[in-house]
Design a protein around this motif. Sequence first.
Motif, short mmCIF file in Angstrom:
data_model
loop_
_atom_site.label_atom_id
_atom_site.label_comp_id
_atom_site.label_asym_id
_atom_site.label_seq_id
_atom_site.Cartn_x
_atom_site.Cartn_y
_atom_site.Cartn_z
N PRO A 132 -2.99 29.42 10.31
CA PRO A 132 -4.14 30.32 10.33
C PRO A 132 -4.34 31.00 8.98
CG PRO A 132 -2.28 31.38 11.34
CD PRO A 132 -1.84 29.97 11.04
N ALA A 139 -5.74 34.89 12.76
CA ALA A 139 -5.12 35.11 11.45
C ALA A 139 -3.65 35.44 11.63
CB ALA A 139 -5.83 36.24 10.70
N GLU A 140 -2.92 35.36 10.53
CA GLU A 140 -1.53 35.81 10.47
C GLU A 140 -1.48 36.95 9.45
OE1 GLU A 140 2.95 33.92 10.02
OE2 GLU A 140 1.30 33.00 8.90
N ARG A 163 -6.03 39.06 15.68
CA ARG A 163 -4.67 38.53 15.91
C ARG A 163 -4.71 37.06 16.30
NH1 ARG A 163 -3.98 43.40 19.34
NH2 ARG A 163 -3.86 42.04 21.18
N GLN A 164 -5.75 36.66 17.01
CA GLN A 164 -5.86 35.27 17.48
C GLN A 164 -6.38 34.32 16.39
OE1 GLN A 164 -8.44 35.84 20.82
NE2 GLN A 164 -6.87 36.91 22.03
N CYS A 197 4.88 41.43 10.82
CA CYS A 197 4.04 40.23 10.92
C CYS A 197 3.39 40.23 12.30
CB CYS A 197 4.87 38.97 10.70
SG CYS A 197 3.92 37.44 10.91
N SER A 217 0.59 38.02 14.69
CA SER A 217 -0.31 36.87 14.90
C SER A 217 -0.17 36.36 16.32
CB SER A 217 -0.01 35.74 13.91
OG SER A 217 -0.92 34.68 14.09
N GLU A 218 -1.30 36.04 16.91
CA GLU A 218 -1.35 35.33 18.19
C GLU A 218 -2.16 34.05 18.03
OE1 GLU A 218 -1.10 39.01 21.37
OE2 GLU A 218 -3.05 38.54 20.50
N ALA A 219 -2.26 33.57 16.79
CA ALA A 219 -3.05 32.38 16.51
C ALA A 219 -2.36 31.14 17.07
CB ALA A 219 -3.27 32.23 15.01
#
Length: 368
Positions: free
Chosen positions: A146, A187-188, A184-185, A137, A139-141
Amino acid sequence: MPGGDPERGWPCWWYLRVDGLAQNERLTLDLAGSNLPARNNGKSTGKPLAAYWAMPERATFSTDGKTWRHTAPGKRDDGRIRYEITGDGGPLWIAWGPPFTPRDTDDLLAFAAKTLPAARPFDLARTREGRPVRGLCVSEATNAAPPGIWIHARQHAWESGSSWVARGLVEWLVSADADAQWLRQHAELFIVPIMDVDNVATGNGGKEANPRDHNRDWDDQPVYPEVAAAQKQLRAFIKAGRCDIFLDLHNPGPGDPTFFYTLDNALLKEPMITQRDRFIQFAYGRISKIKPLIPMSNQPKTTGASYHPLWRNISANWGCMNGNPHTVSLCLETIWNYQNCTTEGYRAVGKNLGLAIADFQRGKLAAK
């Protein structure tokens, strides 16, 4: 000839190690197709699988079990094919295509987690034989909900190239590339490099396994725990209205280019059709420009009622029929029987698939 139990999928995959070759000694591998009756369309055909499924134009070999190269084109004669490889004095590994095993998944996930703190390995499920099905997994959201993106490979164990595509996607996704950072920012993403772990581990083909293979198992009572676990995560995305993309990675027939399988338009509604077509355009725009060339068609094929008796149970079709109105749910088939379909070529497809996802998601955000 290939080994494998036809009850556990098409007997077309092969992989062996040869010891005792001297420096510059030439080995000839003389291969025939399996003589065992194979299954298709959910039942035994009573006859062997066509031999060409087991006979790539070029086999794959390695002198260290890690770096894979093509042989020269094999020589076909009377239903057989012969590949020639020169030894270097050590062991030699030879395979239908570049192997990608559960150990390679472990190595990839460890690399990703070391490279990027936001990359989190997870165990999706335990198989029927007790092996872990692992994924990543990323993600940086900052958004609490997201867009969700699910990508898995290798529902058919023999299609090893699809796992290398997943590897290329992961390597790009955790990199310092500006588009990867943007994705990455915003979405996951979940990536599972091997779904049919049991048949990969045992060397079976997986496709058309009895009672059904992983990509014919997507109904309300899955045979495979890993399919049920993937459905659970996807249903959570759908319930939250954030199932944006669902991609199933495969390799096609030996004469096919790269292409997408889609569900017939007659079975879909808008905006799903428009969103799907936009995504295919972005993917074609990226993948078709890879150098060295990875041939790709911009004309998808369909997987409706005429494709297979269990067409409703195909994962990408399940995604269309159960997803959100805007969900893009597709199967990507990456060419394998071609000179540039090396580990580098497959990884380039994965990178460019990631870029296409970023292009698509950025366009959706701009349209809002």
